[in-house]
Design a protein around this motif. Structure first.
Motif, PDB file in Angstrom:
ATOM      1  N   PRO A 125       0.764  -1.093  -0.131  1.00 25.38           N
ATOM      2  CA  PRO A 125      -0.006   0.135  -0.100  1.00 25.38           C
ATOM      3  C   PRO A 125       0.979   1.361  -0.034  1.00 25.38           C
ATOM      4  CG  PRO A 125       0.058  -1.026   2.343  1.00 25.38           C
ATOM      5  CD  PRO A 125       0.986  -1.987   1.344  1.00 25.38           C
ATOM      6  N   SER A 126       1.595   1.345  -1.055  1.00 28.68           N
ATOM      7  CA  SER A 126       2.522   2.694  -1.287  1.00 28.68           C
ATOM      8  C   SER A 126       1.971   4.025  -0.807  1.00 28.68           C
ATOM      9  CB  SER A 126       3.247   2.800  -2.590  1.00 28.68           C
ATOM     10  OG  SER A 126       3.325   1.466  -3.214  1.00 28.68           O
ATOM     11  N   GLN A 127       0.769   4.327  -1.234  1.00 28.27           N
ATOM     12  CA  GLN A 127       0.082   5.564  -0.580  1.00 28.27           C
ATOM     13  C   GLN A 127       0.120   5.663   0.687  1.00 28.27           C
ATOM     14  OE1 GLN A 127      -3.497   5.290  -3.131  1.00 28.27           O
ATOM     15  NE2 GLN A 127      -2.638   7.413  -4.347  1.00 28.27           N
ATOM     16  N   ARG A 128      -0.364   4.648   1.400  1.00 29.84           N
ATOM     17  CA  ARG A 128      -0.761   4.727   2.991  1.00 29.84           C
ATOM     18  C   ARG A 128       0.947   4.817   3.674  1.00 29.84           C
ATOM     19  NH1 ARG A 128      -3.782  -0.236   5.049  1.00 29.84           N
ATOM     20  NH2 ARG A 128      -1.551  -1.072   5.002  1.00 29.84           N
ATOM     21  N   ILE A 129       1.931   4.000   3.067  1.00 24.00           N
ATOM     22  CA  ILE A 129       3.112   3.968   3.502  1.00 24.00           C
ATOM     23  C   ILE A 129       3.858   5.415   3.651  1.00 24.00           C
ATOM     24  CG2 ILE A 129       5.258   3.149   3.263  1.00 24.00           C
ATOM     25  CD1 ILE A 129       4.085   0.158   2.327  1.00 24.00           C
ATOM     26  N   VAL A 130       3.630   6.115   2.317  1.00 27.69           N
ATOM     27  CA  VAL A 130       4.312   7.456   2.106  1.00 27.69           C
ATOM     28  C   VAL A 130       3.514   8.440   3.086  1.00 27.69           C
ATOM     29  CG1 VAL A 130       4.515   9.433   0.682  1.00 27.69           C
ATOM     30  CG2 VAL A 130       5.088   6.873  -0.295  1.00 27.69           C
ATOM     31  N   PHE A 131       2.152   8.387   3.137  1.00 25.09           N
ATOM     32  CA  PHE A 131       1.327   9.259   3.989  1.00 25.09           C
ATOM     33  C   PHE A 131       1.869   9.127   5.462  1.00 25.09           C
ATOM     34  CE2 PHE A 131      -2.587   9.636   6.453  1.00 25.09           C
ATOM     35  CZ  PHE A 131      -2.700  11.154   6.388  1.00 25.09           C
ATOM     36  N   ILE A 132       2.084   7.761   6.011  1.00 26.43           N
ATOM     37  CA  ILE A 132       2.545   7.635   7.222  1.00 26.43           C
ATOM     38  C   ILE A 132       3.892   8.253   7.649  1.00 26.43           C
ATOM     39  CG2 ILE A 132       3.170   5.796   8.948  1.00 26.43           C
ATOM     40  CD1 ILE A 132       1.016   4.329   7.983  1.00 26.43           C
ATOM     41  N   ALA A 133       4.663   8.037   6.497  1.00 28.98           N
ATOM     42  CA  ALA A 133       6.093   8.451   6.542  1.00 28.98           C
ATOM     43  C   ALA A 133       5.901  10.018   6.884  1.00 28.98           C
ATOM     44  CB  ALA A 133       6.800   8.371   5.334  1.00 28.98           C
ATOM     45  N   PHE A 134       5.254  10.818   6.317  1.00 30.93           N
ATOM     46  CA  PHE A 134       5.137  12.316   6.437  1.00 30.93           C
ATOM     47  C   PHE A 134       4.442  12.555   7.786  1.00 30.93           C
ATOM     48  CE2 PHE A 134       5.585  12.738   1.684  1.00 30.93           C
ATOM     49  CZ  PHE A 134       6.357  13.757   1.915  1.00 30.93           C
ATOM     50  N   ILE A 135       3.433  11.612   8.219  1.00 33.08           N
ATOM     51  CA  ILE A 135       3.161  11.899   9.652  1.00 33.08           C
ATOM     52  C   ILE A 135       4.049  11.984  10.729  1.00 33.08           C
ATOM     53  CG2 ILE A 135       1.560  10.850  11.201  1.00 33.08           C
ATOM     54  CD1 ILE A 135      -0.580  10.223   9.029  1.00 33.08           C
ATOM     55  N   LEU A 136       4.770  10.741  10.628  1.00 31.97           N
ATOM     56  CA  LEU A 136       5.971  10.433  11.373  1.00 31.97           C
ATOM     57  C   LEU A 136       6.989  11.544  11.454  1.00 31.97           C
ATOM     58  CD1 LEU A 136       6.709   6.671  11.100  1.00 31.97           C
ATOM     59  CD2 LEU A 136       5.504   7.683  13.059  1.00 31.97           C
ATOM     60  N   SER A 137       7.384  12.099  10.307  1.00 32.71           N
ATOM     61  CA  SER A 137       8.128  13.186  10.034  1.00 32.71           C
ATOM     62  C   SER A 137       7.691  14.530  10.889  1.00 32.71           C
ATOM     63  CB  SER A 137       8.564  13.393   8.522  1.00 32.71           C
ATOM     64  OG  SER A 137       9.339  14.767   8.527  1.00 32.71           O
ATOM     65  N   GLY A 138       6.258  14.725  10.546  1.00 28.67           N
ATOM     66  CA  GLY A 138       5.881  15.819  11.233  1.00 28.67           C
ATOM     67  C   GLY A 138       5.639  15.704  12.803  1.00 28.67           C
ATOM     68  N   ALA A 139       5.469  14.357  13.275  1.00 28.23           N
ATOM     69  CA  ALA A 139       5.055  14.282  14.598  1.00 28.23           C
ATOM     70  C   ALA A 139       6.528  14.308  15.478  1.00 28.23           C
ATOM     71  CB  ALA A 139       5.078  12.858  14.951  1.00 28.23           C
ATOM     72  N   LEU A 140       7.860  14.067  14.544  1.00 30.33           N
ATOM     73  CA  LEU A 140       9.219  14.108  15.150  1.00 30.33           C
ATOM     74  C   LEU A 140       9.450  15.628  15.190  1.00 30.33           C
ATOM     75  CD1 LEU A 140      11.003  10.711  13.775  1.00 30.33           C
ATOM     76  CD2 LEU A 140      10.227  11.454  16.193  1.00 30.33           C
ATOM     77  N   ALA A 141       9.161  16.404  14.144  1.00 29.74           N
ATOM     78  CA  ALA A 141       9.325  17.811  14.264  1.00 29.74           C
ATOM     79  C   ALA A 141       8.775  18.486  15.212  1.00 29.74           C
ATOM     80  CB  ALA A 141       8.991  18.158  12.846  1.00 29.74           C
ATOM     81  N   GLY A 142       7.578  17.952  15.551  1.00 32.16           N
ATOM     82  CA  GLY A 142       6.815  18.536  16.607  1.00 32.16           C
ATOM     83  C   GLY A 142       7.543  18.283  18.035  1.00 32.16           C
ATOM     84  N   LEU A 143       7.915  16.937  18.141  1.00 38.36           N
ATOM     85  CA  LEU A 143       8.798  16.749  19.445  1.00 38.36           C
ATOM     86  C   LEU A 143      10.073  17.623  19.379  1.00 38.36           C
ATOM     87  CD1 LEU A 143       9.392  14.880  21.818  1.00 38.36           C
ATOM     88  CD2 LEU A 143      10.507  13.288  20.147  1.00 38.36           C
TER      89      LEU A 143
END
Length: 353
Positions: free
Chosen positions: A216-234
């Motif tokens: 599920p390439s779209q979902r995997i890329v989507f989650i990668a951006f969420i994780l990137s944003g979450a870590l930037a928030g941290l």
């Protein structure tokens, strides 16, 4: 020699070279700056690396999918300013709630990026360039005070930057550094052992093959951006705890340093190759250079910024010229080994007859 070659990959050699470069820089600056090898220098460099390392780990996840996130600096600045403003007015917010607030806001900003990139199929560099400006503008237009003052923050925030988890003599391991190390370790284990981590590599290495394989390439890329944003928030919360006094230009330029750390650390700009450990080493190299050049009187502030650009160029050139060559040598050796092994049964048959 064959077993050694099988156990060591070109990417590991690149990380070893990076470690040697960091050691060489430390030795050089040790001869140029008085009292360089002291607890104060260690604290200054390690704390400066911590925030960058957390952002770089999130950037690495996005890079592995052949995408970029140029909005991380604005996310760090916005979350730091937003959480700091809330803490100024509501001192009763507990530490965990403040951290979760920063991570949640960052994750939502990352999700917006991921939605446009993964499902809207807009190039990541276009999306994140736009959101970098949007998030920074939101910070500028944020209602209320245009500055966060550390004196107006709760006591636990004021003490955050000086909190230690370990002391060895005069050397101290700050809490902010321990958080960054934990993030790197967790991300590295995820990339090595979890299916999601392996799929990030698969998508970046060959997106079409990953699609045919049913990922599920779209979902995997989507989650990668969420994780990137979450870590930037941290990282935004860590930025608030370290500096305290913030303005609307908080964390400006962090995105360039994060990209530099990821690329210098060996993550390919074409996706499919890279590690969280490599990004930590890249952040370490940048931190050592930045903090050391600040104390070295022979170089100006302009050249400190120029050195960052030079590092990116050298890293990309090195990835193409050196690592690709190493991969060719490794692949050729594997082919020769395979040919030799396939010839053994034939020789045994001849001797047997």
């Amino acid at each position: 020699m064959t077993s050694l070659r099988r156990s060591i990959r070109p990417e590991q050699i690149r990380e070893l070279i990076l470690i040697l470069v960091i050691v060489a820089l430390l030795l050089f600056f040790g001869t140029q700056i008085s009292d360089y090898f002291g607890a104060r220098t260690f604290t200054r460099i390690s704390t400066s690396i911590a925030i960058l390392a957390v952002v770089a780990v999130g950037e690495t996840l996005v890079f592995l999918t052949r995408n970029y996130d140029l909005s991380v600096g604005s996310i760090v600045g916005f979350t730091a300013f937003f959480v700091g403003t809330q803490l100024q007015f509501y001192h009763g917010i507990p530490p965990l709630a403040a951290v979760l607030m920063a991570v949640g806001i960052g994750a939502m900003m990352g999700a917006f990026n991921g939605l446009l990139v993964a499902y809207g199929r807009v190039p990541a560099i276009i999306v994140t360039l736009g959101t970098m400006a949007i998030y920074r503008s939101a910070l500028v237009e944020y209602p209320g005070n245009k500055i966060v003052q550390i004196s107006a923050l709760p006591a636990w925030v004021q003490d955050f930057s000086s909190a230690n988890v370990l002391e060895v003599g005069t050397f101290e391991l700050r809490l902010i550094v321990a958080i960054a190390l934990a993030v790197v370790i967790i991300a590295q284990l995820m990339l090595m052992y979890l299916p999601y981590g392996r799929r990030l590599y698969a998508i970046g290495s060959n997106p079409e093959a990953a699609r045919v394989a049913g990922f599920p390439s779209q979902r995997i890329v989507f989650i990668a951006f969420i994780l990137s944003g979450a870590l930037a928030g941290l990282a935004g919360f860590m930025f608030l705890g370290r500096f305290g006094n913030l303005t609307v230009v908080a964390a400006m330029g962090t995105e360039l340093q994060a990209v530099a750390a990821v690329v210098v650390g060996g993550t390919s700009t074409l996706g499919g190759s890279g590690t969280a450990l490599g990004s930590l080493l890249g952040a370490t190299l940048i931190g050592v250079l930045d903090q050391s050049l600040r104390r070295w009187p022979l170089i100006s502030e302009f050249w400190r910024d120029a050195m960052l650009g030079i590092l990116i160029l050298l890293a990309v050139a090195g990835d193409r010229a050196i690592v690709d060559r190493l991969r060719t040598i490794w692949a050729r050796s594997e082919l020769q080994l395979g040919a030799a092994n396939s010839a053994l049964p034939q020789e045994d048959n001849i001797h047997g007859s």
